[in-house]
Design an enzyme around this catalytic site. Structure first.
Site, short mmCIF file in Angstrom:
data_model
loop_
_atom_site.label_atom_id
_atom_site.label_comp_id
_atom_site.label_asym_id
_atom_site.label_seq_id
_atom_site.Cartn_x
_atom_site.Cartn_y
_atom_site.Cartn_z
N LYS A 192 -3.42 -3.44 -8.35
CA LYS A 192 -3.13 -2.01 -8.41
C LYS A 192 -2.21 -1.62 -9.57
CE LYS A 192 -3.94 -0.84 -3.56
NZ LYS A 192 -3.43 -0.22 -2.34
N SER A 239 -14.03 -0.76 3.72
CA SER A 239 -14.38 0.37 2.86
C SER A 239 -15.89 0.52 2.65
CB SER A 239 -13.67 0.25 1.51
OG SER A 239 -12.29 0.49 1.68
N ASP A 275 -3.72 6.59 -1.96
CA ASP A 275 -3.00 5.99 -0.82
C ASP A 275 -1.88 6.91 -0.34
OD1 ASP A 275 -4.41 3.59 -0.53
OD2 ASP A 275 -3.15 2.52 -1.98
P1 NAP Z 1 1.65 -6.42 -1.85
O1 NAP Z 1 1.72 -5.63 -3.10
O2 NAP Z 1 1.27 -7.86 -1.90
O3 NAP Z 1 3.09 -6.26 -1.13
C1 NAP Z 1 3.33 -6.85 0.11
C2 NAP Z 1 4.82 -6.73 0.44
O4 NAP Z 1 5.02 -7.44 1.68
C3 NAP Z 1 5.76 -7.38 -0.57
O5 NAP Z 1 6.97 -6.69 -0.57
C4 NAP Z 1 5.94 -8.78 0.00
O6 NAP Z 1 7.18 -9.38 -0.35
C5 NAP Z 1 5.98 -8.49 1.47
N1 NAP Z 1 5.61 -9.65 2.26
C6 NAP Z 1 4.51 -10.42 2.15
N2 NAP Z 1 4.51 -11.38 3.08
C7 NAP Z 1 5.67 -11.24 3.78
C8 NAP Z 1 6.26 -11.93 4.86
N3 NAP Z 1 5.64 -12.99 5.43
N4 NAP Z 1 7.46 -11.52 5.31
C9 NAP Z 1 8.09 -10.47 4.76
N5 NAP Z 1 7.58 -9.74 3.74
C10 NAP Z 1 6.37 -10.14 3.26
O7 NAP Z 1 0.62 -5.75 -0.83
P2 NAP Z 1 0.33 -4.18 -0.65
O8 NAP Z 1 -0.73 -3.74 -1.60
O9 NAP Z 1 1.62 -3.48 -0.67
O10 NAP Z 1 -0.31 -4.15 0.81
C11 NAP Z 1 0.49 -4.40 1.97
C12 NAP Z 1 -0.39 -4.22 3.19
O11 NAP Z 1 -0.77 -2.85 3.33
C13 NAP Z 1 -1.69 -5.02 3.05
O12 NAP Z 1 -1.87 -5.80 4.20
C14 NAP Z 1 -2.77 -3.96 2.93
O13 NAP Z 1 -3.96 -4.34 3.59
C15 NAP Z 1 -2.14 -2.76 3.61
N6 NAP Z 1 -2.68 -1.50 3.05
C16 NAP Z 1 -3.33 -0.64 3.89
C17 NAP Z 1 -3.85 0.55 3.40
C18 NAP Z 1 -4.57 1.49 4.32
O14 NAP Z 1 -5.31 2.37 3.86
N7 NAP Z 1 -4.37 1.39 5.62
C19 NAP Z 1 -3.72 0.87 2.05
C20 NAP Z 1 -3.04 -0.02 1.22
C21 NAP Z 1 -2.53 -1.21 1.73
P3 NAP Z 1 7.31 -10.38 -1.58
O15 NAP Z 1 7.40 -9.51 -2.80
O16 NAP Z 1 8.57 -11.10 -1.27
O17 NAP Z 1 6.10 -11.25 -1.56
#
Ligand code: NAP
Length: 277
Positions: free
Chosen positions: A65, A16, A101
């Site tokens: 968040k 960013s 987002d």
């Molecule tokens: P988060 O709130 O930590 O949620 C991650 C999700 O993935 C949870 O449901 C978690 O399950 C699951 N998870 C984590 N490790 C796992 C594994 N090894 N196997 C299966 N499920 C798993 O994170 P988030 O904010 O949603 O972000 C998720 C991803 O999206 C990040 O890597 C982030 O960089 C990306 N993202 C990208 C953008 C963009 O602009 N491109 C914007 C936002 C986010 P549990 O609840 O069981 O832990």
């Protein structure tokens, strides 16, 4: 010089700053976007500091968040619908929360001709999954399956989001190799990976070969991760359309930048800073 930054833990990997500082340079605005690593114990003090007159606002990422919501003075419609905040705007000392987002992802899907879909699947049940659900709903999806490794997390997210999205049928499923997802996959127009699977600390792919093979030929696989992933590579190898998270990053960033500055974002400069054409 005006200030804005990214609040999260960790944030060192973020692209960013490059994107937003390119935008400030292109627009001739004397402002700087910085990384503001913030452990949970320091979150309240960090948010309070955003009220200073030289601060435009902030972005918010993992794991804050949801936690920031109680520290803000107001939420806009986007934040209320998603139930999470990724952008804070300092309005003369009052802090307003927004979520760029979801519209950012909807714009990225529209860019690749998927602005109108029928059935979507979201992998993961965290903050990004919330935005993905709303983005798919805003792209006219009638049915969305949320699949997570902990079924109770997927069910809880569906229960929370369903009342806010009455025109969409949400359902929950387990995210397991070779699992029951197969029946929903056969009807999916778009699959969105909102888990970290594919990053260095969580290698692999959230869908196995059989699950990818179950997708119809027109399906789009959208990974929110901004680094190259096995999911995107394997999907393309099967002849499916696939995109990584960079177009969404650019779009959500442009919307946030517009909230901070009140000006149209120089999207081309932001995309260029991310290596997009
Ligand atoms: P988060 O709130 O930590 O949620 C991650 C999700 O993935 C949870 O449901 C978690 O399950 C699951 N998870 C984590 N490790 C796992 C594994 N090894 N196997 C299966 N499920 C798993 O994170 P988030 O904010 O949603 O972000 C998720 C991803 O999206 C990040 O890597 C982030 O960089 C990306 N993202 C990208 C953008 C963009 O602009 N491109 C914007 C936002 C986010 P549990 O609840 O069981 O832990």
């Amino acid at each position: 010089m005006l200030r804005v930054g990214l609040i999260g833990d960790p944030v060192a990997h973020s692209r960013s700053p490059d994107m937003h500082n390119a935008a400030f340079a292109a627009a001739g605005i004397d402002a700087r976007y910085a990384l503001w690593p913030t452990p949970a114990a320091d979150l309240a003090a960090r948010i309070a500091s955003l009220r200073e007159s030289d601060v435009l606002g902030a972005n918010v990422t993992i794991p804050h968040k949801l936690a920031v919501i109680d520290l803000l003075d107001a939420l806009d419609d986007s934040a209320r619908r998603v139930g999470a905040v990724n952008t804070i705007v300092n309005q003369d000392g009052a802090l307003a929360g927004a979520n760029t987002d979801a519209p950012g992802l909807a714009a990225a899907l529209t860019e690749v001709g998927r602005g109108h879909v029928t059935r979507g699947i979201v992998l993961g049940a965290g903050g990004a999954a919330r935005a993905a659900i709303v983005a798919l709903a805003d792209c006219a999806a009638r049915a969305i399956t949320v699949a997570a490794r902990r079924l109770d997390h997927a069910e809880a997210l569906v229960d929370e989001m369903q009342p806010r999205l009455p025109r969409v049928a949400l359902d929950a499923g387990p995210l397991v190799t070779g699992g029951r997802l197969v029946s929903s996959l056969a009807n999916a127009d778009v699959v969105i990976n909102a888990t970290p699977i594919g990053m260095a600390h969580a290698p692999g792919s959230p869908l196995d070969a059989a699950q990818l093979a179950a997708l119809p030929p027109h399906a789009l696989v959208a990974d929110l991760l901004t680094t190259p992933t096995a999911l995107v590579t394997h999907a393309r190898a099967r002849g499916l359309a696939a995109m990584d998270g960079l177009p969404m990053l650019a779009r959500q960033g442009a919307l946030a930048w517009e909230l901070w500055t009140g000006q149209p974002a120089p999207l081309d400069a932001m995309r260029h800073a991310l290596g997009l054409s």
